[in-house]
Design an enzyme around this catalytic site. Structure first.
Site, short mmCIF file in Angstrom:
data_model
loop_
_atom_site.label_atom_id
_atom_site.label_comp_id
_atom_site.label_asym_id
_atom_site.label_seq_id
_atom_site.Cartn_x
_atom_site.Cartn_y
_atom_site.Cartn_z
N GLY A 23 0.84 -1.20 0.00
CA GLY A 23 0.00 0.00 0.00
C GLY A 23 0.87 1.25 0.00
O GLY A 23 1.81 1.34 0.79
N ARG A 84 0.85 -4.90 -4.92
CA ARG A 84 0.90 -6.06 -4.01
C ARG A 84 1.19 -7.25 -4.91
O ARG A 84 0.48 -7.47 -5.89
CB ARG A 84 -0.43 -6.24 -3.28
CG ARG A 84 -0.79 -5.01 -2.44
CD ARG A 84 -1.83 -5.32 -1.41
NE ARG A 84 -2.30 -4.10 -0.74
CZ ARG A 84 -1.70 -3.57 0.33
NH1 ARG A 84 -0.63 -4.14 0.85
NH2 ARG A 84 -2.19 -2.48 0.88
N ASP A 115 4.89 -4.11 6.45
CA ASP A 115 5.28 -5.36 7.07
C ASP A 115 5.52 -6.51 6.08
O ASP A 115 6.57 -7.16 6.08
CB ASP A 115 4.12 -5.75 7.99
CG ASP A 115 4.59 -6.39 9.26
OD1 ASP A 115 5.78 -6.25 9.57
OD2 ASP A 115 3.76 -7.05 9.91
N THR A 138 4.26 2.87 5.63
CA THR A 138 2.86 2.44 5.67
C THR A 138 2.08 3.39 6.57
O THR A 138 2.59 3.84 7.60
CB THR A 138 2.70 1.00 6.21
OG1 THR A 138 1.31 0.77 6.53
CG2 THR A 138 3.50 0.73 7.47
N ASP A 140 -0.25 2.49 8.33
CA ASP A 140 -0.76 1.71 9.47
C ASP A 140 0.12 1.83 10.73
O ASP A 140 -0.34 1.57 11.83
CB ASP A 140 -0.86 0.23 9.11
CG ASP A 140 -1.86 -0.03 7.99
OD1 ASP A 140 -2.65 0.89 7.68
OD2 ASP A 140 -1.85 -1.14 7.43
N ASP A 142 2.28 -0.16 11.86
CA ASP A 142 2.17 -1.44 12.58
C ASP A 142 3.42 -2.31 12.44
O ASP A 142 3.35 -3.53 12.60
CB ASP A 142 0.94 -2.21 12.07
CG ASP A 142 1.04 -2.53 10.59
OD1 ASP A 142 1.88 -1.91 9.89
OD2 ASP A 142 0.28 -3.40 10.12
N GLY A 183 -6.18 0.64 8.64
CA GLY A 183 -5.29 0.07 9.67
C GLY A 183 -5.34 -1.45 9.70
O GLY A 183 -4.66 -2.08 10.51
N ARG A 184 -6.15 -2.01 8.84
CA ARG A 184 -6.27 -3.47 8.74
C ARG A 184 -6.36 -4.11 10.13
O ARG A 184 -7.24 -3.75 10.89
CB ARG A 184 -5.11 -4.03 7.94
CG ARG A 184 -5.59 -5.20 7.07
CD ARG A 184 -4.50 -5.94 6.39
NE ARG A 184 -3.58 -5.14 5.65
CZ ARG A 184 -3.42 -5.19 4.33
NH1 ARG A 184 -4.15 -6.01 3.63
NH2 ARG A 184 -2.51 -4.49 3.74
N GLU A 236 -10.84 -0.44 10.66
CA GLU A 236 -11.54 -1.30 9.70
C GLU A 236 -11.48 -2.79 10.03
O GLU A 236 -12.42 -3.52 9.76
CB GLU A 236 -10.99 -1.07 8.29
CG GLU A 236 -9.49 -1.39 8.20
CD GLU A 236 -8.92 -1.25 6.80
OE1 GLU A 236 -9.68 -1.07 5.84
OE2 GLU A 236 -7.69 -1.34 6.68
O1 F6P Z 1 -1.52 -1.28 4.62
C1 F6P Z 1 -2.06 -0.06 4.27
C2 F6P Z 1 -3.54 -0.19 3.98
O2 F6P Z 1 -4.02 1.08 3.59
C3 F6P Z 1 -4.39 -0.76 5.10
O3 F6P Z 1 -4.69 0.17 6.10
C4 F6P Z 1 -5.59 -1.23 4.34
O4 F6P Z 1 -6.28 -2.25 5.02
C5 F6P Z 1 -4.98 -1.77 3.08
O5 F6P Z 1 -3.76 -1.08 2.91
C6 F6P Z 1 -5.82 -1.61 1.84
O6 F6P Z 1 -5.09 -2.12 0.78
P1 F6P Z 1 -5.55 -2.04 -0.74
O7 F6P Z 1 -5.50 -0.59 -1.15
O8 F6P Z 1 -4.54 -2.85 -1.49
O9 F6P Z 1 -6.93 -2.59 -0.79
#
Ligand code: F6P
Length: 334
Positions: A23, A84, A115, A138, A140, A142, A183-184, A236
């Site tokens: 991300g 990704r 991560d 990131t 997040d 985290d 923040g997953r 989330e």
């Molecule tokens: O890891 C960063 C993040 O924005 C998370 O907070 C979120 O859950 C995820 O990426 C969303 O990813 P994507 O944009 O690939 O759906």
């Protein structure tokens, strides 16, 4: 800002590469710029890999110049693009990716990402022997071993900007809003945003959601005349739709909160001053650590200092929410 280590160069590199993965996060551009300009300062040729590990696999790798990273320090996103890449989970694919670098005479790789991306970087070095340095990027925040990550500060402020506006309408109409932040599986963004927004409650994935307790607290606030409007910040979590489900469950307890999902606006926008300086310093130090003979490590921040963190630690430990910060968040609710 942070205390920065002084590092003496003991190793020579002719060519290195840099990529952004996972991300995107505001501040990735100044981090790339920090890497490129520091490497050029030391007489090292720098390549940029397009679209993270996908570009590494496909050999989408191009030389970067000092001018090429001009006018990007203030821009959100990443000009190298990001992706990704599930294929990179396979060792054979990682071996092919290493051969793409070796073909071009590239001797080391700097990975800017979260991560998962840095875990991939660790495996890449372990299996192929190509030195890797990670930079935490990131929203997040985290990543184990670092107190701060590039993009977190900007994302907190972006969310706050939106929530301050939502609060205006919440107050006018005497409504409660459930505001979902990213923040997953971690609640760092939610806790920081919640404290800074003066949220009435914060829901994080680290603790089970107790709908009854939330509903009771809203009813009590109303009864005590503490107000009939407010903001509940919800992280989330891993399963999509959590905030809407929470609103439905609250309806069974007599509350009808509105739902506002902030989503990807938190990933975009100009990086904050804090993130630009952090990213520039971590980009520069990543190159200096490499020259000082380090590898298989991440440049992190620990108690105000820029430090080296073995990448292996990221695969073994999980960063936890600060209990003192949670205590403060709870004490500040009305
Ligand atoms: O890891 C960063 C993040 O924005 C998370 O907070 C979120 O859950 C995820 O990426 C969303 O990813 P994507 O944009 O690939 O759906």
């Amino acid at each position: 800002m942070y205390d920065l280590p002084t590092l003496e160069p003991i190793r020579r590199y002719k060519s290195i590469a840099v990529l952004t993965s996972g991300g995107d996060a505001p501040g990735m551009n100044p981090a790339i710029r920090g890497v490129v300009r520091t490497a050029l300062h030391h007489g090292i040729k720098v390549y940029g890999v397009q679209r993270g590990y996908s570009g590494l696999i496909n050999g989408d790798i191009h030389v970067l110049s000092s001018k090429g990273v001009s006018n990007i320090v203030q821009k959100g996103g990443t000009f190298l693009k990001s992706a990704r890449c599930s294929e990179f989970h396979q060792a054979t694919i990682r071996a092919n990716a290493a051969s793409q670098l070796r073909k071009l005479g590239i001797e080391a790789l700097i990975v800017i990402g979260g991560d998962g991306s840095l875990t991939g970087a660790h495996l890449f070095e372990e299996e192929t022997g190509l030195p890797v340095i990670g930079i935490p990027g990131t929203i997040d925040n985290d990543i184990f071993g670092t107190d701060d990550t590039i993009g977190f500060d900007t994302a907190v402020n972006t969310a706050l900007n939106a929530i301050d506006k939502i609060r205006d309408t919440a107050d006018s109409h005497e409504r409660y809003f459930l505001v979902e932040v990213m923040g997953r599986s971690s609640g760092f963004l939610a806790v920081h945003v919640g404290i800074a927004a003066g949220a009435e409650m914060i829901v994080v994935p680290e603790f089970a959601v107790d709908v009854e307790a939330i509903s009771l607290q809203l009813a009590t606030s109303k009864r005590k005349g503490l107000g009939s409007s407010g903001i509940i910040v919800v992280a989330e979590g891993n399963a999509p739709g959590l905030t809407n489900r929470l609103a439905e469950q609250m309806a069974h307890h007599g509350h009808t909160p509105y739902v506002s999902i902030l989503g990807h606006i938190q990933r975009g926008g100009h990086p904050s001053g804090h993130d630009r300086v952090l990213a520039s310093c971590l980009g520069a130090k990543a190159v200096e650590y490499l020259l000082a003979g380090y590898s298989d490590m991440m440049v992190g921040v620990n108690q105000g200092q820029v430090v080296d963190v073995p990448l292996d630690n990221l695969t073994r430990y999980r960063k936890g929410l600060d209990p003192e910060l949670l205590k403060i968040a709870l004490q500040l609710h009305k």
